[in-house]
Design a protein around this motif. Structure first.
Motif, PDB file in Angstrom:
ATOM      1  N   ASP A  33       0.831  -1.293   0.119  1.00  0.00           N
ATOM      2  CA  ASP A  33      -0.149   0.046  -0.107  1.00  0.00           C
ATOM      3  C   ASP A  33       0.726   1.078   0.092  1.00  0.00           C
ATOM      4  OD1 ASP A  33       0.904  -0.728   2.441  1.00  0.00           O
ATOM      5  OD2 ASP A  33      -0.914   0.256   3.583  1.00  0.00           O
ATOM      6  N   LYS A  34       2.087   1.123   0.508  1.00  0.00           N
ATOM      7  CA  LYS A  34       2.875   2.446   0.770  1.00  0.00           C
ATOM      8  C   LYS A  34       3.687   2.588  -0.713  1.00  0.00           C
ATOM      9  CE  LYS A  34       4.591   2.948   5.291  1.00  0.00           C
ATOM     10  NZ  LYS A  34       5.776   3.234   6.196  1.00  0.00           N
ATOM     11  N   THR A  35       3.882   1.352  -1.297  1.00  0.00           N
ATOM     12  CA  THR A  35       4.508   1.436  -2.726  1.00  0.00           C
ATOM     13  C   THR A  35       3.574   2.174  -3.704  1.00  0.00           C
ATOM     14  OG1 THR A  35       5.738  -0.424  -2.394  1.00  0.00           O
ATOM     15  CG2 THR A  35       5.450   0.263  -4.626  1.00  0.00           C
ATOM     16  N   VAL A  36       2.221   1.747  -3.399  1.00  0.00           N
ATOM     17  CA  VAL A  36       1.270   2.451  -4.208  1.00  0.00           C
ATOM     18  C   VAL A  36       1.077   3.929  -4.252  1.00  0.00           C
ATOM     19  CG1 VAL A  36      -1.254   2.470  -4.916  1.00  0.00           C
ATOM     20  CG2 VAL A  36      -0.125   0.415  -4.855  1.00  0.00           C
ATOM     21  N   ALA A  37       0.984   4.178  -2.614  1.00  0.00           N
ATOM     22  CA  ALA A  37       1.019   5.795  -2.270  1.00  0.00           C
ATOM     23  C   ALA A  37       2.171   6.430  -3.139  1.00  0.00           C
ATOM     24  CB  ALA A  37       0.645   5.655  -0.988  1.00  0.00           C
ATOM     25  N   ILE A  38       3.217   5.834  -2.879  1.00  0.00           N
ATOM     26  CA  ILE A  38       4.528   6.458  -3.277  1.00  0.00           C
ATOM     27  C   ILE A  38       4.268   6.877  -4.835  1.00  0.00           C
ATOM     28  CG2 ILE A  38       7.161   6.369  -3.575  1.00  0.00           C
ATOM     29  CD1 ILE A  38       6.878   4.791  -1.024  1.00  0.00           C
ATOM     30  N   ALA A  39       4.038   5.803  -5.706  1.00  0.00           N
ATOM     31  CA  ALA A  39       3.858   5.751  -6.866  1.00  0.00           C
ATOM     32  C   ALA A  39       2.971   6.920  -7.735  1.00  0.00           C
ATOM     33  CB  ALA A  39       3.325   4.624  -7.663  1.00  0.00           C
ATOM     34  N   GLU A  40       1.762   6.983  -6.670  1.00  0.00           N
ATOM     35  CA  GLU A  40       0.722   8.168  -7.136  1.00  0.00           C
ATOM     36  C   GLU A  40       1.354   9.392  -6.703  1.00  0.00           C
ATOM     37  OE1 GLU A  40      -2.465   7.935  -8.667  1.00  0.00           O
ATOM     38  OE2 GLU A  40      -1.518   5.963  -8.749  1.00  0.00           O
ATOM     39  N   ALA A  41       2.274   9.488  -5.718  1.00  0.00           N
ATOM     40  CA  ALA A  41       2.830  10.851  -5.338  1.00  0.00           C
ATOM     41  C   ALA A  41       3.939  11.302  -6.574  1.00  0.00           C
ATOM     42  CB  ALA A  41       3.354  10.927  -4.054  1.00  0.00           C
ATOM     43  N   VAL A  42       4.651  10.276  -6.902  1.00  0.00           N
ATOM     44  CA  VAL A  42       5.598  10.512  -8.039  1.00  0.00           C
ATOM     45  C   VAL A  42       4.827  10.836  -9.286  1.00  0.00           C
ATOM     46  CG1 VAL A  42       7.339   9.356  -9.465  1.00  0.00           C
ATOM     47  CG2 VAL A  42       7.474   8.835  -7.315  1.00  0.00           C
ATOM     48  N   SER A  44      17.785   5.691  -6.184  1.00  0.00           N
ATOM     49  CA  SER A  44      18.078   7.320  -6.605  1.00  0.00           C
ATOM     50  C   SER A  44      16.706   7.599  -7.184  1.00  0.00           C
ATOM     51  CB  SER A  44      18.889   7.597  -7.480  1.00  0.00           C
ATOM     52  OG  SER A  44      18.606   6.834  -8.722  1.00  0.00           O
ATOM     53  N   LYS A  45      16.591   9.072  -7.240  1.00  0.00           N
ATOM     54  CA  LYS A  45      15.400   9.557  -7.692  1.00  0.00           C
ATOM     55  C   LYS A  45      15.263   9.080  -9.196  1.00  0.00           C
ATOM     56  CE  LYS A  45      14.580  14.275  -9.923  1.00  0.00           C
ATOM     57  NZ  LYS A  45      14.833  15.802  -9.769  1.00  0.00           N
ATOM     58  N   GLN A  46      16.217   8.954  -9.972  1.00  0.00           N
ATOM     59  CA  GLN A  46      16.194   8.529 -11.322  1.00  0.00           C
ATOM     60  C   GLN A  46      15.380   7.246 -11.383  1.00  0.00           C
ATOM     61  OE1 GLN A  46      18.865   7.013 -14.623  1.00  0.00           O
ATOM     62  NE2 GLN A  46      18.983   9.188 -15.000  1.00  0.00           N
ATOM     63  N   HIS A  47      15.988   6.112 -10.392  1.00  0.00           N
ATOM     64  CA  HIS A  47      15.686   4.845 -10.577  1.00  0.00           C
ATOM     65  C   HIS A  47      14.094   4.781  -9.929  1.00  0.00           C
ATOM     66  CE1 HIS A  47      19.663   3.644 -10.333  1.00  0.00           C
ATOM     67  NE2 HIS A  47      19.414   2.640 -10.608  1.00  0.00           N
ATOM     68  N   MET A  48      13.786   5.636  -9.062  1.00  0.00           N
ATOM     69  CA  MET A  48      12.263   5.619  -8.734  1.00  0.00           C
ATOM     70  C   MET A  48      11.187   6.181  -9.712  1.00  0.00           C
ATOM     71  SD  MET A  48      10.635   7.918  -5.775  1.00  0.00           S
ATOM     72  CE  MET A  48      11.029   9.739  -6.599  1.00  0.00           C
ATOM     73  N   ILE A  49      11.824   7.238 -10.700  1.00  0.00           N
ATOM     74  CA  ILE A  49      10.721   7.792 -11.453  1.00  0.00           C
ATOM     75  C   ILE A  49      10.696   6.764 -12.592  1.00  0.00           C
ATOM     76  CG2 ILE A  49      11.063   9.562 -13.308  1.00  0.00           C
ATOM     77  CD1 ILE A  49      11.763  11.660 -11.019  1.00  0.00           C
ATOM     78  N   ILE A  50      11.800   6.211 -12.965  1.00  0.00           N
ATOM     79  CA  ILE A  50      11.904   5.174 -14.303  1.00  0.00           C
ATOM     80  C   ILE A  50      10.845   3.916 -13.866  1.00  0.00           C
ATOM     81  CG2 ILE A  50      13.363   3.534 -15.516  1.00  0.00           C
ATOM     82  CD1 ILE A  50      13.493   6.149 -16.486  1.00  0.00           C
ATOM     83  N   ALA A  51      11.085   3.445 -12.508  1.00  0.00           N
ATOM     84  CA  ALA A  51      10.364   2.450 -11.935  1.00  0.00           C
ATOM     85  C   ALA A  51       8.776   2.769 -12.129  1.00  0.00           C
ATOM     86  CB  ALA A  51      10.749   2.137 -10.540  1.00  0.00           C
ATOM     87  N   VAL A  52       8.419   3.934 -11.729  1.00  0.00           N
ATOM     88  CA  VAL A  52       7.187   4.197 -11.749  1.00  0.00           C
ATOM     89  C   VAL A  52       6.617   4.532 -12.928  1.00  0.00           C
ATOM     90  CG1 VAL A  52       5.457   5.923 -10.934  1.00  0.00           C
ATOM     91  CG2 VAL A  52       7.128   5.044  -9.511  1.00  0.00           C
ATOM     92  N   VAL A  53       7.087   5.220 -13.921  1.00  0.00           N
ATOM     93  CA  VAL A  53       6.853   5.386 -15.121  1.00  0.00           C
ATOM     94  C   VAL A  53       6.832   3.920 -16.079  1.00  0.00           C
ATOM     95  CG1 VAL A  53       7.332   6.506 -17.636  1.00  0.00           C
ATOM     96  CG2 VAL A  53       7.547   7.777 -15.460  1.00  0.00           C
ATOM     97  N   SER A  54       7.601   2.983 -15.990  1.00  0.00           N
ATOM     98  CA  SER A  54       7.566   1.850 -16.767  1.00  0.00           C
ATOM     99  C   SER A  54       6.337   1.167 -16.241  1.00  0.00           C
ATOM    100  CB  SER A  54       9.092   1.297 -16.361  1.00  0.00           C
ATOM    101  OG  SER A  54       9.032  -0.067 -16.671  1.00  0.00           O
ATOM    102  N   GLY A  72       8.082   8.389   5.303  1.00  0.00           N
ATOM    103  CA  GLY A  72       9.598   9.079   5.423  1.00  0.00           C
ATOM    104  C   GLY A  72      10.180   8.763   3.909  1.00  0.00           C
ATOM    105  N   LYS A  73      11.354   9.749   3.928  1.00  0.00           N
ATOM    106  CA  LYS A  73      12.311   9.709   2.920  1.00  0.00           C
ATOM    107  C   LYS A  73      12.634   8.252   2.778  1.00  0.00           C
ATOM    108  CE  LYS A  73      15.225  12.669   1.520  1.00  0.00           C
ATOM    109  NZ  LYS A  73      16.110  13.805   1.591  1.00  0.00           N
ATOM    110  N   SER A  74      13.121   7.619   4.083  1.00  0.00           N
ATOM    111  CA  SER A  74      13.556   6.410   4.029  1.00  0.00           C
ATOM    112  C   SER A  74      12.782   5.139   3.181  1.00  0.00           C
ATOM    113  CB  SER A  74      13.875   5.947   5.580  1.00  0.00           C
ATOM    114  OG  SER A  74      12.514   5.654   6.276  1.00  0.00           O
ATOM    115  N   ALA A  75      11.584   5.539   3.435  1.00  0.00           N
ATOM    116  CA  ALA A  75      10.543   4.575   2.651  1.00  0.00           C
ATOM    117  C   ALA A  75      10.805   4.564   0.980  1.00  0.00           C
ATOM    118  CB  ALA A  75       9.017   4.726   2.841  1.00  0.00           C
ATOM    119  N   LEU A  76      11.410   5.827   0.729  1.00  0.00           N
ATOM    120  CA  LEU A  76      11.658   5.865  -0.760  1.00  0.00           C
ATOM    121  C   LEU A  76      12.975   5.192  -0.971  1.00  0.00           C
ATOM    122  CD1 LEU A  76       9.379   7.823  -0.790  1.00  0.00           C
ATOM    123  CD2 LEU A  76      10.672   9.502  -1.793  1.00  0.00           C
ATOM    124  N   TYR A  77      13.875   5.542  -0.380  1.00  0.00           N
ATOM    125  CA  TYR A  77      15.380   4.855  -0.458  1.00  0.00           C
ATOM    126  C   TYR A  77      15.459   3.061  -0.241  1.00  0.00           C
ATOM    127  CZ  TYR A  77      17.027   9.507  -1.488  1.00  0.00           C
ATOM    128  OH  TYR A  77      17.293  10.846  -1.914  1.00  0.00           O
TER     129      TYR A  77
END
Lengths: 202, 202
Positions: free
Chosen positions: B18-27, B61-71, B51-56
């Motif tokens: 559920d956190k992963t989904v919320a983060i993807a929506e926020a991205v 990295s920011k790029q990895h996060m964005i590419i994962a969500v967009v992909s 928290g930011k730690s949930a992202l890391y």
């Protein structure tokens, strides 16, 4: 006979062409490096070696300035090709699109303007009016001549045909970032001619 | 039989979905509003209520996060259409491209990523690998099936065909900003079939 030493006319008309060129170059450099959103009038003026007032004497706003410079680069120097055949004209048009999109600075500038246009409807409208429509008006001449020679059916869908003449090169070069190989433009010309249902001139 | 009350396993695997989904929506929200360049990890974390730690813990990295969500948005939920005819499959593919590019947030996100990719070769490479190539791999299945049915010549140029299946819709919708009319996808399907030299199944 005019006196060689007479002074330039004063007032609004007296904009020095060399300054206008220097400003246009500075706008393209700043757009390529900073993008539309971060470009400032101060940075353009400094780079061009002029005061900010020199910019505002020419254009009322940042958007007017950028549209004028990008339109000049994209439209002013173009003529509709007239090689005598649709194949030759399509190849010339595709080459001009590829040259435009791979222009060292413009290759960065155009995708950035498209992204910005999705956030700024006034910019989108100005780009369509000052860049898109003049380029399409030029290309439609090629289609009309080909219809006249019997190479295209009279009911050719101009909208789709005009999209075809830019879309493939844009996707390949600017979205996928592929450098066109030696016969890319020849192959794409064949694809466009097939899509248009072209036939040899009567 | 597993005990219903046992605790989740501890350690790296215990990322709450559920956190992963919320983060993807926020991205996606932050990308649509701020663009890639201005997006910050802080803003994503705040928006997702983590928290930011949930992202890391999820991405380095920011790029990895964005590419994962967009992909995930661009690729994961897609299957190659299999309607039984090339015409039906091309129409389905064009519709999926149009849906993707007119997705309320993604219509802003994708042009911004393309612009950023011209300034950031690593992002360009990651987008090609994680979005472009999987989408092309899906579409090539359609072309191969059509060759098998005799609807396309065996020597069909796959590169050009794959470009065709995205380029026209991208240019029309994302670059020109035209909202497709009711029969746009039908007309474009005809154009693509003509360009490919398609013939009815044997």
């Amino acid at each position: 006979m005019p006196e060689p030493t007479r002074r330039a006319p004063s007032g609004a008309a007296a904009l020095r062409a060399d300054k206008t060129v220097a400003i246009a170059e500075a706008v393209l450099d700043e757009l390529a490096e900073q993008g539309y959103g971060r470009l400032s009038m101060e940075a353009v003026a400094k780079r061009a070696g002029v005061g900010k007032s020199a910019l505002y004497r020419r254009w009322p706003s940042k958007q007017h300035m950028i549209i004028a410079v990008v339109s000049e680069l994209s439209v002013e120097r173009l003529e509709a090709p007239d090689t005598g055949s649709l194949r030759g004209d399509v190849l010339a048009l595709l080459r001009s699109v590829a040259d435009w999109l791979t222009h060292p600075r413009f290759s960065r500038i155009f995708p950035d303007l498209i992204a910005e246009a999705h956030r700024d409807p006034a910019l989108a409208e100005a780009l369509a009016r000052s860049v898109g429509e003049p380029r399409r008006a030029r290309a439609v001449v090629v289609l009309d001549r080909a219809v006249g020679r019997g190479e295209l059916p009279p009911d050719t869908d101009r909208e789709t045909a005009l999209d075809l003449l830019a879309a493939l090169v844009y996707w390949h070069v600017s979205v996928r970032g592929v450098r066109p190989d030696a016969d890319y433009l020849e192959r794409t010309t064949e694809t466009v001619l097939c899509a248009l249902g072209a036939r040899p001139a009567a």
